[in-house]
Design an enzyme around this catalytic site. Sequence first.
Site, PDB file in Angstrom:
ATOM      1  N   TYR A   1       0.793  -1.233   0.000  1.00 51.09           N
ATOM      2  CA  TYR A   1       0.000   0.000   0.000  1.00 51.09           C
ATOM      3  C   TYR A   1       0.822   1.278   0.000  1.00 51.09           C
ATOM      4  O   TYR A   1       0.450   2.254   0.643  1.00 51.09           O
ATOM      5  CB  TYR A   1      -0.987   0.018   1.178  1.00 51.09           C
ATOM      6  CG  TYR A   1      -1.575  -1.330   1.502  1.00 51.09           C
ATOM      7  CD1 TYR A   1      -2.319  -2.034   0.558  1.00 51.09           C
ATOM      8  CD2 TYR A   1      -1.388  -1.916   2.747  1.00 51.09           C
ATOM      9  CE1 TYR A   1      -2.851  -3.285   0.838  1.00 51.09           C
ATOM     10  CE2 TYR A   1      -1.914  -3.171   3.042  1.00 51.09           C
ATOM     11  CZ  TYR A   1      -2.646  -3.852   2.082  1.00 51.09           C
ATOM     12  OH  TYR A   1      -3.170  -5.093   2.370  1.00 51.09           O
ATOM     13  N   HIS A   2       1.906   1.331  -0.782  1.00 49.13           N
ATOM     14  CA  HIS A   2       2.764   2.518  -0.780  1.00 49.13           C
ATOM     15  C   HIS A   2       3.060   3.032  -2.192  1.00 49.13           C
ATOM     16  O   HIS A   2       4.222   3.255  -2.541  1.00 49.13           O
ATOM     17  CB  HIS A   2       4.090   2.195  -0.077  1.00 49.13           C
ATOM     18  CG  HIS A   2       3.944   1.767   1.344  1.00 49.13           C
ATOM     19  ND1 HIS A   2       4.884   0.983   1.993  1.00 49.13           N
ATOM     20  CD2 HIS A   2       2.964   2.011   2.254  1.00 49.13           C
ATOM     21  CE1 HIS A   2       4.490   0.758   3.229  1.00 49.13           C
ATOM     22  NE2 HIS A   2       3.328   1.364   3.414  1.00 49.13           N
TER      23      HIS A   2
END
Length: 529
Positions: free
Chosen positions: A466-467
């Site tokens: 999730y980056h």
Amino acid sequence: MFDFDYVIVGAGSAGCVLANRLSEDGSRRVCLIEAGKSDDSLLVRMPVGVAAILPTRIRNWAFQTLPQPGLGGRRGYQPRGKMLGGSSSMNAMIYIRGQREDYDGWAAGGCTGWGWHDVLPYFRKAEHQERGDDDFHAVGGPLNVADLRSPNPLSRAFVEAARELQVPVNPDFNGPVQEGAGLYQVTQKDGERCSAARAYLAPVHDRANLRVITGARVSRILFDGRRAVGVAYRHGGTTRVIRVGAEVILAAGALQSPQLLQLSGIGDGAMLRRHGIEVFHDLPSVGQHLQDHIDYVTSYRCRTRDAFGISLGGMPILLRAIGEYRRERKGLLTSNFAEAGAFLRSDLAIERPDLQLHFVVGIVDDHSRKLHLGHGYSCHVCLLRPKSEGSVYLQSADPFSAPAIDPNYLGEEEDLDTLVKGFRIMRRILEAPALAPYRGREFYTADVQDDAAIRAAIRARADTVYHPVGSCRMGTGEDAVVDPELKVWGVERLRVVDASVMPRIVSGNTNAPTIMIAEKAAEMIRVAA
């Protein structure tokens, strides 16, 4: 005549910071537009609520990638916050800045003013560190940074397991040294999530010069000549326009800021023409250089009920936890799940950590979209500085369509090689004596031993942690979208302020760096006004 001085598109981590800081001067009129809803939900406030939001469309864009050749043709999952606070309202609340070499690398690459000593003051400005003030931390900032109130015994066992493998115990991953294992600090306050919306927006929402519009989807940027002068958006079934006297600021994130630039005619000219969009500014770098932390998760059954799980005996535990949370804001419900972790080197010959572990006190399978009966624990291993780069581009000229997201996971063979090393290190820690009292059978990879089998397992099950960053890269060369003041090259009065401007991905979770970027940008904007 204009409606506001500034319009900020996106009320995520960066947008909330900007709304607060730019409206501090009562003479400036600021408008913040968010496509999602408010963050007023128990699932948002209560830390364990992330388990309900992450795998669903509750206040979540829940995007998917294009099929990924490096993942055997699978589509990856891309959850992003669709509410005030953006992804800071649904993340695991882990407070990590990255490594000083990340920022010194930005500066060496042409981003003057973004070296470690340039950005540290803005990390400190944002932070209220419950442990107190020192050379690396500060008190008095909006973002509350705290130790976990009720760490799980499993998390402490993980840290001890790492120590048994000669990994040093590190009480502060944001101090002088990142390497080691320890419990994460979290963006929580009094046992509740401290998102960017709670930290920056809630205290100032009633300022007379600040207007916040939710449920509004911006469709394009408006121009007068080369100057950005406003935005068009849909709200309540009606198309409306906001005109600004100073700047339009995009803070929609690494997946949607480039999409909005492209919808407005800024991007690769050939791609825009294919979608029937008039080319306003041919800037091929828009949407390119997308980077993300590719991640692999392994899970184990747990012999005790210390871990989160689904079982017939779980209801009494849950009821006790609810009571404890209501009375004291402590206990199981304050967990961020990923309570402990480590920063490690895949090879002792390299100078700094290139792997990160997130130890989770529950079974994680396909972003918690696959549930399992019983109790268990998991560990992520992610590649901190992937060589692979991807892109974000339009699937259509419809502003309400999702963007085409192609992270190009494992596009570079070196990334897979390093992740295989990381898998082996992670497994050795998980098999260490300290976890023996808890350890049951390993999911999926119990029989996976040789490198070929590990590589196949990674291709079959790896995905994002999730980056996403970098799709509106900051710099001075042809591959840049914005300059070191975050102004879009070739256009006036238009900036991008969010994770998309990172020239290279940082070595750790990206929420704190995004807040830092917005703090620094707000000061640059105020000085320029």
